[in-house]
Design a protein around this motif. Structure first.
Motif, PDB file in Angstrom:
ATOM      1  N   ALA A 186       0.842  -1.197   0.000  1.00  0.00           N
ATOM      2  CA  ALA A 186       0.000   0.000   0.000  1.00  0.00           C
ATOM      3  C   ALA A 186       0.875   1.245   0.000  1.00  0.00           C
ATOM      4  O   ALA A 186       1.824   1.353   0.786  1.00  0.00           O
ATOM      5  N   SER A 187       0.585   2.163  -0.907  1.00  0.00           N
ATOM      6  CA  SER A 187       1.345   3.402  -1.040  1.00  0.00           C
ATOM      7  C   SER A 187       0.527   4.373  -1.879  1.00  0.00           C
ATOM      8  O   SER A 187      -0.307   3.956  -2.681  1.00  0.00           O
ATOM      9  N   ASN A 188       0.765   5.662  -1.707  1.00  0.00           N
ATOM     10  CA  ASN A 188       0.073   6.667  -2.510  1.00  0.00           C
ATOM     11  C   ASN A 188       0.957   7.295  -3.577  1.00  0.00           C
ATOM     12  O   ASN A 188       0.451   7.836  -4.564  1.00  0.00           O
ATOM     13  N   PHE A 189       2.267   7.251  -3.361  1.00  0.00           N
ATOM     14  CA  PHE A 189       3.183   7.917  -4.288  1.00  0.00           C
ATOM     15  C   PHE A 189       4.276   6.992  -4.807  1.00  0.00           C
ATOM     16  O   PHE A 189       5.111   7.408  -5.602  1.00  0.00           O
ATOM     17  N   GLY A 190       4.278   5.733  -4.356  1.00  0.00           N
ATOM     18  CA  GLY A 190       5.254   4.780  -4.849  1.00  0.00           C
ATOM     19  C   GLY A 190       6.675   5.191  -4.525  1.00  0.00           C
ATOM     20  O   GLY A 190       6.964   5.711  -3.446  1.00  0.00           O
ATOM     21  N   GLU A 191       7.560   4.974  -5.480  1.00  0.00           N
ATOM     22  CA  GLU A 191       8.977   5.302  -5.324  1.00  0.00           C
ATOM     23  C   GLU A 191       9.170   6.728  -5.818  1.00  0.00           C
ATOM     24  O   GLU A 191       9.351   6.965  -7.017  1.00  0.00           O
ATOM     25  N   VAL A 192       9.083   7.700  -4.930  1.00  0.00           N
ATOM     26  CA  VAL A 192       9.130   9.102  -5.331  1.00  0.00           C
ATOM     27  C   VAL A 192      10.485   9.430  -5.959  1.00  0.00           C
ATOM     28  O   VAL A 192      11.542   9.160  -5.389  1.00  0.00           O
ATOM     29  N   GLY A 201      10.138  14.603  -7.486  1.00  0.00           N
ATOM     30  CA  GLY A 201       8.868  14.531  -6.774  1.00  0.00           C
ATOM     31  C   GLY A 201       7.744  13.782  -7.449  1.00  0.00           C
ATOM     32  O   GLY A 201       6.607  13.794  -6.962  1.00  0.00           O
ATOM     33  N   TYR A 202       8.013  13.093  -8.550  1.00  0.00           N
ATOM     34  CA  TYR A 202       6.957  12.372  -9.239  1.00  0.00           C
ATOM     35  C   TYR A 202       6.749  10.985  -8.626  1.00  0.00           C
ATOM     36  O   TYR A 202       7.685  10.332  -8.166  1.00  0.00           O
ATOM     37  N   ALA A 203       5.482  10.532  -8.653  1.00  0.00           N
ATOM     38  CA  ALA A 203       5.163   9.190  -8.182  1.00  0.00           C
ATOM     39  C   ALA A 203       5.593   8.170  -9.230  1.00  0.00           C
ATOM     40  O   ALA A 203       5.283   8.315 -10.414  1.00  0.00           O
ATOM     41  N   THR A 215       6.855   7.891   1.748  1.00  0.00           N
ATOM     42  CA  THR A 215       7.885   8.909   1.979  1.00  0.00           C
ATOM     43  C   THR A 215       7.276  10.272   1.649  1.00  0.00           C
ATOM     44  O   THR A 215       7.608  10.904   0.652  1.00  0.00           O
ATOM     45  N   LEU A 216       6.392  10.718   2.520  1.00  0.00           N
ATOM     46  CA  LEU A 216       5.624  11.936   2.268  1.00  0.00           C
ATOM     47  C   LEU A 216       6.467  13.201   2.359  1.00  0.00           C
ATOM     48  O   LEU A 216       6.071  14.242   1.819  1.00  0.00           O
ATOM     49  N   SER A 217       7.618  13.111   3.013  1.00  0.00           N
ATOM     50  CA  SER A 217       8.482  14.292   3.105  1.00  0.00           C
ATOM     51  C   SER A 217       8.929  14.761   1.724  1.00  0.00           C
ATOM     52  O   SER A 217       9.329  15.921   1.557  1.00  0.00           O
ATOM     53  N   GLN A 270       5.329  25.853 -10.977  1.00  0.00           N
ATOM     54  CA  GLN A 270       3.956  25.354 -11.033  1.00  0.00           C
ATOM     55  C   GLN A 270       3.827  24.033 -11.802  1.00  0.00           C
ATOM     56  O   GLN A 270       2.718  23.521 -11.980  1.00  0.00           O
ATOM     57  N   LYS A 271       4.949  23.474 -12.226  1.00  0.00           N
ATOM     58  CA  LYS A 271       4.906  22.198 -12.943  1.00  0.00           C
ATOM     59  C   LYS A 271       4.957  21.002 -11.989  1.00  0.00           C
ATOM     60  O   LYS A 271       4.387  19.955 -12.275  1.00  0.00           O
ATOM     61  N   ARG A 272       5.647  21.185 -10.879  1.00  0.00           N
ATOM     62  CA  ARG A 272       5.751  20.093  -9.909  1.00  0.00           C
ATOM     63  C   ARG A 272       4.485  20.032  -9.058  1.00  0.00           C
ATOM     64  O   ARG A 272       3.946  21.064  -8.660  1.00  0.00           O
ATOM     65  N   LEU A 273       4.017  18.813  -8.787  1.00  0.00           N
ATOM     66  CA  LEU A 273       2.808  18.621  -8.006  1.00  0.00           C
ATOM     67  C   LEU A 273       3.137  18.181  -6.581  1.00  0.00           C
ATOM     68  O   LEU A 273       4.081  17.421  -6.359  1.00  0.00           O
TER      69      LEU A 273
END
Length: 357
Positions: A93-99, A103-105, A164-166, A226-229
């Motif tokens: 379970a993860s929301n962003f995978g291997e960041v 900063g992309y998931a 790794t939400l940081s 503004q490109k990075r989420l």
């Protein structure tokens, strides 16, 4: 029909402790993109007052989500005395995978596949799944594992939650102080013993107006890239939604298990905001007309670990069952609830009964 019991657990809590001083040089903006002019110290103090998050943990630069998930998984397998080759499934379970560094998931290959690789598992019939379900992802992965075991598709499953939400928080957003890093894992196994393990579960998905209470958005500082989420949340909306819906969902699950609140020894609730958690537990008891209760029923880790999303509940389970949380323990043949709320908006709950020793 077989039942699903936990036979081992593990967790990875980063060594890097991040206190309030870490944010003292920050420049915060409102959700509308207006710079907050009051002293940063006041913003931080108010944040701590509401959430009770004094510290949180961040991973070191040379670590990643799959690495800390692997560490938690390795401990869980050792604790369960299970050879990785015996696993039928690995669910991560993860929301962003291997960041990534920008900063992309990154979910290709899947997180579960990466952990299987790191564990050196050769079994080609060990299936690897990722569960992307918001903060309730690990609980939902446990529900999936239970369904697979009850369907007799699997006997032994490794269930991991890591984040790794940081690495996905906006430096200009006050809410960045909520989030943290960590991983937790359990090994579950089929048993013929009756009335043990996962005895009831429920899942609710409200994907209407609630859909964007938590989402990815550019920086709230319009002059920043503004490109990075980044992860963005509507805190007040989430608070109101959780208070209205989570207590009822927990009660329904307890009822489905044929139990009442006095039969529940512990409630492992997602650690998102201490004020919100206290309010949800209080409202749950009010549904049973209970005004006075032992607040130890709901252990808290958020004050020192922050909000680690999917890692919260398996980490809490691991440290309690191993006697590492003062004043907290699980009872032999006792009942606990594991419950979470998060992006979607999604809510889920499990009633788990420990086997007799």
């Amino acid at each position: 029909m077989p039942n699903t019991i936990i036979i081992g657990s593990g967790s990875y809590i980063p060594n890097r402790v991040i206190g309030r001083d870490y944010f003292m040089n920050s420049e915060f903006y409102t959700e509308d993109g207006v710079k907050i002019e009051k002293p940063v110290e006041e913003t931080i103090a108010k944040f701590v007052e509401i959430t009770e998050i004094e510290n949180r943990r961040f991973i070191e630069d040379d670590l990643s989500n799959s690495k800390i998930g692997y560490e938690a998984a390795k401990i869980a397998l050792e604790d369960a005395k299970v050879d990785g080759e015996e696993l039928d499934y690995i669910i991560y379970a993860s929301n962003f995978g291997e960041v990534t560094e920008n900063g992309y998931a990154d979910f290709m290959p899947t997180m579960a596949a990466r952990v299987k690789n790191k564990l050196g598992i050769k079994n080609r019939k060990c299936v690897t799944y990722d569960m992307v379900f918001g903060c309730p992802g690990w609980v939902e992965a446990m529900i999936l594992a239970d369904n697979l075991i009850k369907a007799k598709v699997a006997k032994t499953i490794l269930v991991i939650g890591g984040e790794t939400l940081s690495r996905v928080t906006d430096p200009y957003d006050r809410n960045r102080m909520i989030f943290a890093d960590g991983a937790g894992a359990v090994v579950v196994k089929a048993t013929d013993e009756e009335n043990v393990g996962i005895i009831a579960h429920n899942t609710i998905c409200d994907n209407g107006p609630e859909l964007n209470y938590l989402e990815n958005q550019p920086s709230i500082n319009k002059e920043a890239d503004q490109k990075r989420l980044y992860v963005r949340m509507l805190g007040r909306k989430i608070y109101e939604y959780a208070l209205k819906n989570v207590p009822d969902a927990i009660k329904d699950t307890i009822t489905d298990a044929g139990l009442s609140i006095e039969d529940i020894d512990k409630i492992l609730i997602h650690q998102a905001n201490a004020k919100m958690d206290y309010a949800m537990i209080e409202r749950l008891h009010r549904l049973y007309d209970v005004k006075e209760y032992d607040h130890a029923i709901s252990p808290m880790t958020i004050q020192d670990l922050g909000n680690t999303s999917v890692a919260t509940i398996p980490t809490m389970y691991d440290i309690i069952i191993k006697g590492k949380m003062e004043g907290q323990s699980f009872k032999d043949n006792g009942n606990i609830v594991m419950t979470s709320v998060g992006a979607g908006m999604n809510i889920n709950a499990i009633v788990y009964r420990f086997p007799k020793k």
